[in-house]
Motif scaffolding. Structure first.
Motif, PDB file in Angstrom:
ATOM      1  N   ALA A 128       0.815  -1.213   0.000  1.00  8.71           N
ATOM      2  CA  ALA A 128       0.000   0.000   0.000  1.00  8.71           C
ATOM      3  C   ALA A 128       0.853   1.269   0.000  1.00  8.71           C
ATOM      4  O   ALA A 128       0.325   2.369  -0.114  1.00  8.71           O
ATOM      5  CB  ALA A 128      -0.934   0.010   1.207  1.00  8.71           C
ATOM      6  N   GLY A 129       2.172   1.116   0.152  1.00 11.41           N
ATOM      7  CA  GLY A 129       3.067   2.270   0.071  1.00 11.41           C
ATOM      8  C   GLY A 129       3.365   2.953   1.389  1.00 11.41           C
ATOM      9  O   GLY A 129       3.906   4.058   1.396  1.00 11.41           O
ATOM     10  N   ILE A 130       3.059   2.323   2.516  1.00 11.76           N
ATOM     11  CA  ILE A 130       3.364   2.928   3.818  1.00 11.76           C
ATOM     12  C   ILE A 130       4.865   2.766   4.062  1.00 11.76           C
ATOM     13  O   ILE A 130       5.388   1.658   4.061  1.00 11.76           O
ATOM     14  CB  ILE A 130       2.518   2.292   4.936  1.00 11.76           C
ATOM     15  N   GLU A 131       5.531   3.877   4.262  1.00 12.52           N
ATOM     16  CA  GLU A 131       6.999   3.914   4.280  1.00 12.52           C
ATOM     17  C   GLU A 131       7.641   3.160   5.446  1.00 12.52           C
ATOM     18  O   GLU A 131       8.634   2.466   5.275  1.00 12.52           O
ATOM     19  CB  GLU A 131       7.459   5.379   4.311  1.00 12.52           C
ATOM     20  N   TRP A 132       7.098   3.299   6.653  1.00 18.09           N
ATOM     21  CA  TRP A 132       7.719   2.731   7.850  1.00 18.09           C
ATOM     22  C   TRP A 132       6.777   1.768   8.553  1.00 18.09           C
ATOM     23  O   TRP A 132       5.575   2.030   8.655  1.00 18.09           O
ATOM     24  CB  TRP A 132       8.103   3.846   8.822  1.00 18.09           C
ATOM     25  N   TYR A 133       7.341   0.668   9.077  1.00 20.16           N
ATOM     26  CA  TYR A 133       6.579  -0.339   9.823  1.00 20.16           C
ATOM     27  C   TYR A 133       7.361  -0.685  11.080  1.00 20.16           C
ATOM     28  O   TYR A 133       8.517  -1.099  11.011  1.00 20.16           O
ATOM     29  CB  TYR A 133       6.378  -1.581   8.951  1.00 20.16           C
ATOM     30  N   LEU A 143      12.039  -3.983  19.566  1.00 20.62           N
ATOM     31  CA  LEU A 143      11.492  -3.184  18.464  1.00 20.62           C
ATOM     32  C   LEU A 143      12.194  -3.551  17.166  1.00 20.62           C
ATOM     33  O   LEU A 143      13.420  -3.618  17.119  1.00 20.62           O
ATOM     34  CB  LEU A 143      11.713  -1.696  18.736  1.00 20.62           C
ATOM     35  N   ARG A 144      11.416  -3.764  16.135  1.00 23.40           N
ATOM     36  CA  ARG A 144      11.970  -3.984  14.798  1.00 23.40           C
ATOM     37  C   ARG A 144      11.340  -2.935  13.885  1.00 23.40           C
ATOM     38  O   ARG A 144      10.128  -2.898  13.723  1.00 23.40           O
ATOM     39  CB  ARG A 144      11.668  -5.378  14.291  1.00 23.40           C
ATOM     40  N   LEU A 145      12.206  -2.103  13.325  1.00 19.68           N
ATOM     41  CA  LEU A 145      11.760  -1.034  12.441  1.00 19.68           C
ATOM     42  C   LEU A 145      12.117  -1.413  11.009  1.00 19.68           C
ATOM     43  O   LEU A 145      13.259  -1.769  10.713  1.00 19.68           O
ATOM     44  CB  LEU A 145      12.432   0.284  12.826  1.00 19.68           C
ATOM     45  N   TYR A 146      11.122  -1.338  10.140  1.00 18.35           N
ATOM     46  CA  TYR A 146      11.290  -1.685   8.734  1.00 18.35           C
ATOM     47  C   TYR A 146      11.019  -0.456   7.873  1.00 18.35           C
ATOM     48  O   TYR A 146      10.153   0.358   8.195  1.00 18.35           O
ATOM     49  CB  TYR A 146      10.314  -2.793   8.327  1.00 18.35           C
ATOM     50  N   ARG A 147      11.764  -0.369   6.764  1.00 20.05           N
ATOM     51  CA  ARG A 147      11.540   0.700   5.783  1.00 20.05           C
ATOM     52  C   ARG A 147      11.186   0.056   4.452  1.00 20.05           C
ATOM     53  O   ARG A 147      11.754  -0.966   4.065  1.00 20.05           O
ATOM     54  CB  ARG A 147      12.791   1.554   5.630  1.00 20.05           C
ATOM     55  N   ARG A 148      10.254   0.672   3.771  1.00 18.62           N
ATOM     56  CA  ARG A 148       9.784   0.130   2.490  1.00 18.62           C
ATOM     57  C   ARG A 148      10.838   0.329   1.405  1.00 18.62           C
ATOM     58  O   ARG A 148      11.436   1.392   1.280  1.00 18.62           O
ATOM     59  CB  ARG A 148       8.481   0.822   2.091  1.00 18.62           C
ATOM     60  N   ARG A 149      11.030  -0.728   0.649  1.00 16.46           N
ATOM     61  CA  ARG A 149      11.862  -0.709  -0.556  1.00 16.46           C
ATOM     62  C   ARG A 149      11.014  -1.338  -1.648  1.00 16.46           C
ATOM     63  O   ARG A 149      10.795  -2.549  -1.649  1.00 16.46           O
ATOM     64  CB  ARG A 149      13.144  -1.520  -0.378  1.00 16.46           C
ATOM     65  N   GLY A 150      10.488  -0.508  -2.534  1.00 15.04           N
ATOM     66  CA  GLY A 150       9.571  -1.019  -3.550  1.00 15.04           C
ATOM     67  C   GLY A 150       8.285  -1.478  -2.893  1.00 15.04           C
ATOM     68  O   GLY A 150       7.666  -0.733  -2.140  1.00 15.04           O
ATOM     69  N   ARG A 151       7.900  -2.725  -3.123  1.00 11.42           N
ATOM     70  CA  ARG A 151       6.659  -3.264  -2.550  1.00 11.42           C
ATOM     71  C   ARG A 151       6.917  -4.154  -1.332  1.00 11.42           C
ATOM     72  O   ARG A 151       6.055  -4.915  -0.930  1.00 11.42           O
ATOM     73  CB  ARG A 151       5.886  -4.028  -3.623  1.00 11.42           C
ATOM     74  N   HIS A 152       8.131  -4.042  -0.752  1.00 14.92           N
ATOM     75  CA  HIS A 152       8.491  -4.873   0.400  1.00 14.92           C
ATOM     76  C   HIS A 152       9.192  -4.021   1.448  1.00 14.92           C
ATOM     77  O   HIS A 152       9.676  -2.937   1.162  1.00 14.92           O
ATOM     78  CB  HIS A 152       9.413  -6.023  -0.030  1.00 14.92           C
ATOM     79  N   TYR A 153       9.286  -4.573   2.657  1.00 12.37           N
ATOM     80  CA  TYR A 153      10.034  -3.919   3.728  1.00 12.37           C
ATOM     81  C   TYR A 153      11.377  -4.607   3.910  1.00 12.37           C
ATOM     82  O   TYR A 153      11.491  -5.820   3.745  1.00 12.37           O
ATOM     83  CB  TYR A 153       9.273  -4.003   5.061  1.00 12.37           C
ATOM     84  N   THR A 154      12.376  -3.819   4.273  1.00 17.18           N
ATOM     85  CA  THR A 154      13.660  -4.345   4.714  1.00 17.18           C
ATOM     86  C   THR A 154      13.896  -3.825   6.123  1.00 17.18           C
ATOM     87  O   THR A 154      13.482  -2.705   6.465  1.00 17.18           O
ATOM     88  CB  THR A 154      14.818  -3.917   3.793  1.00 17.18           C
ATOM     89  N   GLU A 155      14.559  -4.650   6.932  1.00 17.15           N
ATOM     90  CA  GLU A 155      14.793  -4.241   8.313  1.00 17.15           C
ATOM     91  C   GLU A 155      15.761  -3.066   8.351  1.00 17.15           C
ATOM     92  O   GLU A 155      16.844  -3.112   7.779  1.00 17.15           O
ATOM     93  CB  GLU A 155      15.341  -5.418   9.128  1.00 17.15           C
ATOM     94  N   HIS A 156      15.344  -2.015   9.034  1.00 19.87           N
ATOM     95  CA  HIS A 156      16.150  -0.807   9.183  1.00 19.87           C
ATOM     96  C   HIS A 156      16.945  -0.859  10.487  1.00 19.87           C
ATOM     97  O   HIS A 156      18.086  -0.441  10.531  1.00 19.87           O
ATOM     98  CB  HIS A 156      15.220   0.417   9.147  1.00 19.87           C
ATOM     99  N   SER A 157      16.300  -1.386  11.552  1.00 18.20           N
ATOM    100  CA  SER A 157      16.983  -1.536  12.835  1.00 18.20           C
ATOM    101  C   SER A 157      16.243  -2.530  13.720  1.00 18.20           C
ATOM    102  O   SER A 157      15.045  -2.744  13.560  1.00 18.20           O
ATOM    103  CB  SER A 157      17.104  -0.190  13.554  1.00 18.20           C
ATOM    104  N   ALA A 158      16.993  -3.117  14.647  1.00 19.20           N
ATOM    105  CA  ALA A 158      16.432  -4.005  15.652  1.00 19.20           C
ATOM    106  C   ALA A 158      16.965  -3.527  17.001  1.00 19.20           C
ATOM    107  O   ALA A 158      18.168  -3.325  17.153  1.00 19.20           O
ATOM    108  CB  ALA A 158      16.844  -5.444  15.394  1.00 19.20           C
ATOM    109  N   THR A 159      16.043  -3.337  17.949  1.00 17.05           N
ATOM    110  CA  THR A 159      16.414  -2.777  19.247  1.00 17.05           C
ATOM    111  C   THR A 159      15.878  -3.671  20.349  1.00 17.05           C
ATOM    112  O   THR A 159      14.695  -3.996  20.368  1.00 17.05           O
ATOM    113  CB  THR A 159      15.810  -1.355  19.399  1.00 17.05           C
TER     114      THR A 159
END
Length: 182
Positions: A128-133, A143-159
């Motif tokens: 749906a295009g939501i940038e951050w998860y 906490l696991r923060l993901y950033r959208r890359r195309g139509r998928h998320y990649t992990e940005h950080s794990a805390t």
């Protein structure tokens, strides 16, 4: 089971879904099917409140809104209810927030529903295009923060406990897992 509970047979439309009004369960619409979960546990709600208390002033500072447990239309017929979202200013009386207004979506993982948050919703939010998860583990507050890359998320950080998540986008905030869980 759904037909017996809601007196309905067959796929659900958005109009039928919205006519349910408020319920004590969390009822989400995924492509004609209802996904029903019981009310969140006190632990879940405590995490949500504490995280919201951190994110709300950060959102307001940059002209955004923090909302809890609202309908988000990802596309017609696909309406989850995330635990928290950071969104553009919206009409607070509308029954739904559109995905293109949402900058960050947060789910607090329930042990009985983990695959929905980690797989199904993650896929739907990215598509749906939501940038951050942001995913929060209930037991540890990790906490696991993901950033959208195309139509998928990649992990940005794990805390994890003892560490600090420093959000820089879409808001600036500092989150420590031990502040979220007892």
């Amino acid at each position: 089971m759904t037909a017996a509970v809601f007196g309905h047979d067959g796929p659900w439309t958005e109009e039928e879904y919205l006519s349910l009004d408020e319920t004590s369960q969390r009822v989400e619409l995924f492509d004609g099917s209802l996904h029903v979960t019981p009310a969140p546990t006190p632990r879940h709600q405590r995490i949500s409140r504490k995280l919201g208390n951190i994110l709300e002033p950060a959102a307001e500072k940059v002209g955004l809104e923090l909302l809890e447990a609202v309908n988000v239309r990802l596309r017609p017929g696909r309406i989850p209810i995330p635990d928290l979202i950071i969104t553009d200013p919206v009409n607070l009386d509308e029954p739904m927030i559109e995905a293109d207004e949402v900058h960050l979506v947060c789910e607090i993982i329930s042990p009985s529903n983990a695959s929905t948050d980690k797989v199904l919703k993650m896929h739907y939010y990215a598509a749906a295009g939501i940038e951050w998860y942001l995913l929060v583990e209930q037991k540890t507050g990790a906490l696991r923060l993901y950033r959208r890359r195309g139509r998928h998320y990649t992990e940005h950080s794990a805390t994890k406990r003892g560490e600090t998540l420093r959000l820089l986008e879409p808001v600036q905030a500092t989150i420590r897992p031990e502040h979220l869980v007892p």
